[in-house]
Enzyme design. Structure first.
Site: not given
Length: 290
Positions: A133, A273-278
Protein backbone atom coordinates in the site's frame (compact mmCIF):
# COMPACT_ATOMS: atom_id res chain seq x y z
CA UNK A 1 19.44 14.13 15.80
CA UNK A 2 20.55 10.47 15.59
CA UNK A 3 19.07 9.74 12.19
CA UNK A 4 21.62 7.20 10.97
CA UNK A 5 20.59 4.45 13.40
CA UNK A 6 19.83 1.17 11.70
CA UNK A 7 17.75 -1.71 12.91
CA UNK A 8 19.46 -4.74 14.32
CA UNK A 9 16.90 -6.77 12.39
CA UNK A 10 18.50 -8.04 9.17
CA UNK A 11 17.04 -7.30 5.77
CA UNK A 12 16.99 -11.03 5.06
CA UNK A 13 16.74 -14.17 7.14
CA UNK A 14 18.04 -17.65 6.45
CA UNK A 15 15.63 -20.39 7.50
CA UNK A 16 17.41 -23.61 8.38
CA UNK A 17 14.71 -25.63 10.08
CA UNK A 18 13.14 -28.16 7.76
CA UNK A 19 9.60 -27.00 8.45
CA UNK A 20 10.38 -23.52 7.13
CA UNK A 21 12.84 -24.49 4.44
CA UNK A 22 11.65 -24.34 0.86
CA UNK A 23 10.53 -27.72 -0.41
CA UNK A 24 11.19 -28.14 -4.12
CA UNK A 25 9.10 -30.59 -6.12
CA UNK A 26 9.82 -31.61 -9.68
CA UNK A 27 7.87 -33.83 -12.05
CA UNK A 28 9.86 -35.92 -14.48
CA UNK A 29 8.72 -35.34 -18.09
CA UNK A 30 6.39 -37.93 -19.62
CA UNK A 31 6.03 -39.73 -16.26
CA UNK A 32 4.05 -39.38 -13.07
CA UNK A 33 7.20 -39.62 -11.00
CA UNK A 34 7.63 -36.79 -8.47
CA UNK A 35 10.87 -36.06 -6.67
CA UNK A 36 11.33 -33.69 -3.75
CA UNK A 37 14.27 -32.09 -2.02
CA UNK A 38 14.78 -29.73 0.87
CA UNK A 39 17.24 -26.88 1.28
CA UNK A 40 17.66 -23.77 3.39
CA UNK A 41 16.09 -20.62 2.04
CA UNK A 42 16.76 -16.92 2.50
CA UNK A 43 13.61 -14.84 2.86
CA UNK A 44 13.06 -11.10 2.75
CA UNK A 45 12.01 -9.85 6.18
CA UNK A 46 8.61 -8.19 6.57
CA UNK A 47 7.79 -6.56 9.91
CA UNK A 48 5.47 -3.80 11.15
CA UNK A 49 6.71 -0.28 11.73
CA UNK A 50 4.63 1.98 13.94
CA UNK A 51 5.18 5.70 13.35
CA UNK A 52 4.24 8.23 16.04
CA UNK A 53 4.29 11.97 15.39
CA UNK A 54 4.48 14.36 18.36
CA UNK A 55 3.20 11.61 20.63
CA UNK A 56 0.27 10.63 18.42
CA UNK A 57 -0.08 7.39 16.49
CA UNK A 58 0.15 8.17 12.79
CA UNK A 59 0.38 4.86 10.94
CA UNK A 60 1.60 1.29 11.21
CA UNK A 61 2.99 0.00 7.95
CA UNK A 62 4.62 -3.25 6.89
CA UNK A 63 8.18 -2.94 5.65
CA UNK A 64 11.57 -4.59 5.40
CA UNK A 65 13.67 -3.33 8.35
CA UNK A 66 16.63 -1.17 7.46
CA UNK A 67 16.88 2.49 6.42
CA UNK A 68 13.81 3.10 8.58
CA UNK A 69 14.51 6.79 9.13
CA UNK A 70 14.77 7.29 5.38
CA UNK A 71 11.45 5.49 4.99
CA UNK A 72 9.80 7.81 7.51
CA UNK A 73 11.27 10.94 5.91
CA UNK A 74 10.10 9.81 2.47
CA UNK A 75 6.64 8.92 3.72
CA UNK A 76 6.20 12.22 5.57
CA UNK A 77 7.40 14.09 2.47
CA UNK A 78 4.87 12.29 0.26
CA UNK A 79 2.14 13.05 2.78
CA UNK A 80 3.00 16.75 2.69
CA UNK A 81 3.91 16.81 6.39
CA UNK A 82 7.54 17.81 5.83
CA UNK A 83 9.39 19.33 2.92
CA UNK A 84 12.96 19.15 4.22
CA UNK A 85 14.96 17.33 6.86
CA UNK A 86 15.06 20.40 9.11
CA UNK A 87 11.29 20.09 9.58
CA UNK A 88 12.08 17.14 11.87
CA UNK A 89 13.37 18.05 15.31
CA UNK A 90 14.11 14.51 16.45
CA UNK A 91 13.54 10.99 15.20
CA UNK A 92 14.34 7.96 17.31
CA UNK A 93 13.39 4.37 17.92
CA UNK A 94 11.04 4.04 20.85
CA UNK A 95 12.90 2.56 23.81
CA UNK A 96 9.69 1.05 25.19
CA UNK A 97 9.12 -1.19 22.17
CA UNK A 98 10.65 -4.31 23.69
CA UNK A 99 10.12 -7.80 22.32
CA UNK A 100 9.85 -11.09 24.17
CA UNK A 101 13.63 -11.47 24.11
CA UNK A 102 14.03 -8.26 26.10
CA UNK A 103 15.57 -6.31 23.23
CA UNK A 104 14.27 -3.24 21.46
CA UNK A 105 12.24 -4.43 18.47
CA UNK A 106 13.16 -1.31 16.46
CA UNK A 107 9.60 -1.44 15.14
CA UNK A 108 8.37 1.86 16.61
CA UNK A 109 9.67 5.29 15.66
CA UNK A 110 8.88 8.54 17.48
CA UNK A 111 9.01 11.71 15.39
CA UNK A 112 9.01 15.19 16.86
CA UNK A 113 8.37 17.97 14.35
CA UNK A 114 9.80 21.46 14.56
CA UNK A 115 7.61 23.95 16.39
CA UNK A 116 6.79 25.64 13.09
CA UNK A 117 5.23 22.42 11.76
CA UNK A 118 1.83 21.60 13.20
CA UNK A 119 0.70 18.03 13.75
CA UNK A 120 -2.74 18.85 15.10
CA UNK A 121 -4.43 18.26 11.75
CA UNK A 122 -2.59 15.06 10.86
CA UNK A 123 -4.86 12.26 9.65
CA UNK A 124 -4.91 9.31 12.03
CA UNK A 125 -4.46 5.99 10.27
CA UNK A 126 -6.08 3.56 12.66
CA UNK A 127 -5.35 0.43 10.64
CA UNK A 128 -2.10 -1.15 9.56
CA UNK A 129 -1.21 -0.76 5.92
CA UNK A 130 0.38 -3.61 4.02
CA UNK A 131 3.73 -3.45 2.26
CA UNK A 132 1.77 -3.21 -1.02
CA UNK A 133 0.00 0.00 0.00
CA UNK A 134 0.91 3.58 -0.64
CA UNK A 135 -0.77 5.82 1.91
CA UNK A 136 -0.38 9.16 0.22
CA UNK A 137 -3.01 11.65 1.31
CA UNK A 138 -3.50 12.94 -2.23
CA UNK A 139 -6.13 11.23 -4.33
CA UNK A 140 -6.49 13.39 -7.45
CA UNK A 141 -4.27 14.95 -10.08
CA UNK A 142 -5.49 18.44 -9.15
CA UNK A 143 -4.40 17.83 -5.54
CA UNK A 144 -0.90 16.86 -6.69
CA UNK A 145 -0.65 19.99 -8.84
CA UNK A 146 -1.64 22.16 -5.87
CA UNK A 147 0.82 20.49 -3.50
CA UNK A 148 3.78 20.23 -5.85
CA UNK A 149 6.43 22.81 -4.98
CA UNK A 150 8.98 21.75 -7.59
CA UNK A 151 8.57 22.32 -11.34
CA UNK A 152 9.41 19.25 -13.41
CA UNK A 153 12.66 19.67 -15.37
CA UNK A 154 12.07 18.18 -18.85
CA UNK A 155 14.35 15.42 -20.09
CA UNK A 156 14.87 13.84 -23.51
CA UNK A 157 16.83 10.63 -23.02
CA UNK A 158 17.99 8.23 -25.70
CA UNK A 159 16.14 4.90 -25.99
CA UNK A 160 19.41 3.13 -25.16
CA UNK A 161 19.70 5.03 -21.89
CA UNK A 162 16.18 4.09 -20.77
CA UNK A 163 16.80 0.45 -21.67
CA UNK A 164 19.97 0.42 -19.55
CA UNK A 165 18.29 1.52 -16.32
CA UNK A 166 16.62 -1.75 -15.19
CA UNK A 167 19.95 -3.54 -15.63
CA UNK A 168 21.75 -0.88 -13.61
CA UNK A 169 19.23 -1.36 -10.83
CA UNK A 170 19.36 -5.17 -11.02
CA UNK A 171 23.16 -5.21 -10.74
CA UNK A 172 22.89 -3.46 -7.36
CA UNK A 173 19.99 -5.48 -5.88
CA UNK A 174 21.89 -7.43 -3.24
CA UNK A 175 18.82 -8.53 -1.25
CA UNK A 176 17.00 -9.61 -4.39
CA UNK A 177 19.88 -11.88 -5.36
CA UNK A 178 19.54 -13.62 -1.99
CA UNK A 179 15.74 -13.82 -1.84
CA UNK A 180 14.20 -13.29 -5.28
CA UNK A 181 11.28 -11.59 -3.56
CA UNK A 182 11.98 -7.93 -2.86
CA UNK A 183 11.41 -4.68 -4.76
CA UNK A 184 13.99 -2.02 -5.48
CA UNK A 185 13.95 1.68 -6.29
CA UNK A 186 16.85 3.76 -7.48
CA UNK A 187 17.58 7.38 -8.28
CA UNK A 188 19.67 7.70 -11.45
CA UNK A 189 21.06 10.90 -12.96
CA UNK A 190 20.68 11.77 -16.65
CA UNK A 191 24.27 10.64 -17.25
CA UNK A 192 23.75 7.21 -15.64
CA UNK A 193 25.06 7.79 -12.12
CA UNK A 194 23.23 5.74 -9.48
CA UNK A 195 22.64 8.22 -6.64
CA UNK A 196 20.94 5.83 -4.22
CA UNK A 197 19.25 2.42 -4.30
CA UNK A 198 17.02 0.88 -1.67
CA UNK A 199 15.19 -2.47 -1.41
CA UNK A 200 12.01 -3.38 0.42
CA UNK A 201 9.19 -5.91 0.21
CA UNK A 202 6.92 -2.95 -0.53
CA UNK A 203 7.44 -0.98 -3.75
CA UNK A 204 6.09 2.18 -2.12
CA UNK A 205 8.47 1.68 0.78
CA UNK A 206 11.43 1.31 -1.57
CA UNK A 207 10.50 4.60 -3.24
CA UNK A 208 10.00 6.30 0.14
CA UNK A 209 13.44 5.12 1.29
CA UNK A 210 15.08 6.57 -1.82
CA UNK A 211 13.23 9.88 -1.54
CA UNK A 212 13.79 9.97 2.22
CA UNK A 213 17.53 9.51 1.73
CA UNK A 214 17.50 12.46 -0.66
CA UNK A 215 15.45 14.55 1.78
CA UNK A 216 17.95 13.85 4.55
CA UNK A 217 20.89 14.74 2.27
CA UNK A 218 19.16 17.90 0.98
CA UNK A 219 19.12 16.57 -2.59
CA UNK A 220 15.61 17.70 -3.53
CA UNK A 221 14.36 18.70 -6.00
CA UNK A 222 15.59 15.68 -7.96
CA UNK A 223 16.12 17.64 -11.18
CA UNK A 224 17.13 15.62 -14.25
CA UNK A 225 17.02 12.46 -12.15
CA UNK A 226 14.95 9.36 -12.87
CA UNK A 227 13.23 7.16 -10.31
CA UNK A 228 13.69 3.56 -11.49
CA UNK A 229 11.34 0.91 -10.08
CA UNK A 230 11.19 -2.87 -10.29
CA UNK A 231 7.40 -2.66 -10.03
CA UNK A 232 4.51 -1.23 -12.00
CA UNK A 233 4.08 2.53 -12.20
CA UNK A 234 1.04 3.29 -10.07
CA UNK A 235 -0.49 6.71 -9.40
CA UNK A 236 1.01 6.81 -5.91
CA UNK A 237 4.55 6.14 -7.18
CA UNK A 238 4.31 8.80 -9.88
CA UNK A 239 2.86 11.15 -7.26
CA UNK A 240 5.79 10.56 -4.88
CA UNK A 241 8.26 11.19 -7.71
CA UNK A 242 6.49 14.34 -8.93
CA UNK A 243 6.32 15.81 -5.42
CA UNK A 244 10.05 15.15 -5.02
CA UNK A 245 10.85 16.93 -8.30
CA UNK A 246 12.05 13.90 -10.26
CA UNK A 247 12.06 14.33 -14.04
CA UNK A 248 10.76 10.86 -14.79
CA UNK A 249 9.95 7.34 -13.68
CA UNK A 250 11.11 4.17 -15.43
CA UNK A 251 9.24 1.01 -14.42
CA UNK A 252 9.82 -2.59 -15.45
CA UNK A 253 6.09 -3.33 -15.37
CA UNK A 254 2.89 -1.65 -16.47
CA UNK A 255 1.63 1.85 -15.79
CA UNK A 256 -1.88 2.59 -14.57
CA UNK A 257 -4.24 4.98 -16.32
CA UNK A 258 -4.18 7.61 -13.57
CA UNK A 259 -0.39 7.45 -13.41
CA UNK A 260 -0.25 8.25 -17.12
CA UNK A 261 -2.73 11.12 -16.72
CA UNK A 262 -0.65 12.60 -13.90
CA UNK A 263 2.55 12.28 -15.94
CA UNK A 264 0.99 14.01 -18.93
CA UNK A 265 -0.47 16.85 -16.89
CA UNK A 266 2.80 17.56 -15.09
CA UNK A 267 5.21 17.03 -18.01
CA UNK A 268 6.73 14.02 -16.29
CA UNK A 269 8.63 11.36 -18.30
CA UNK A 270 7.08 7.93 -17.84
CA UNK A 271 7.96 4.57 -19.33
CA UNK A 272 6.75 1.07 -18.47
CA UNK A 273 7.43 -2.53 -19.45
CA UNK A 274 11.06 -1.42 -19.67
CA UNK A 275 12.99 -4.56 -20.56
CA UNK A 276 16.21 -5.49 -22.40
CA UNK A 277 15.11 -4.37 -25.85
CA UNK A 278 11.76 -2.61 -25.56
CA UNK A 279 9.67 -0.25 -23.48
CA UNK A 280 6.36 1.57 -23.63
CA UNK A 281 6.64 5.35 -23.63
CA UNK A 282 3.58 6.78 -21.90
CA UNK A 283 4.73 10.37 -21.73
CA UNK A 284 7.77 12.37 -22.77
CA UNK A 285 10.01 12.43 -25.81
CA UNK A 286 13.19 10.66 -26.85
CA UNK A 287 16.40 11.96 -28.33
CA UNK A 288 16.70 11.11 -32.01
CA UNK A 289 13.02 10.22 -32.37
CA UNK A 290 10.46 12.80 -33.47
Amino acid sequence: MAQRLTSRTPITRVYRDTTAARAESTVAPHTDEVSTSERVDTLAVEEPLQIRIDGRDFVTTMRTPGNDFELVHGLLHAEGIISRASDVATMRYCGGAVGSDGYNTYNTIDVELRATITSSSLPVRSVATTSACGICGTTSIDDVAKRSSYPISPVRPTPEFILSLPGLLHNNQNAFRRTGGIHAAGAVTHDGNLVVIREDVGRHNAADKVIGAMVMDDQLPAEHIYLVMTSRASFELVQKAVLAGFSGLVAVSAATSLAVELARQTGFFLSGFTRENRFNLYNGSLEGID
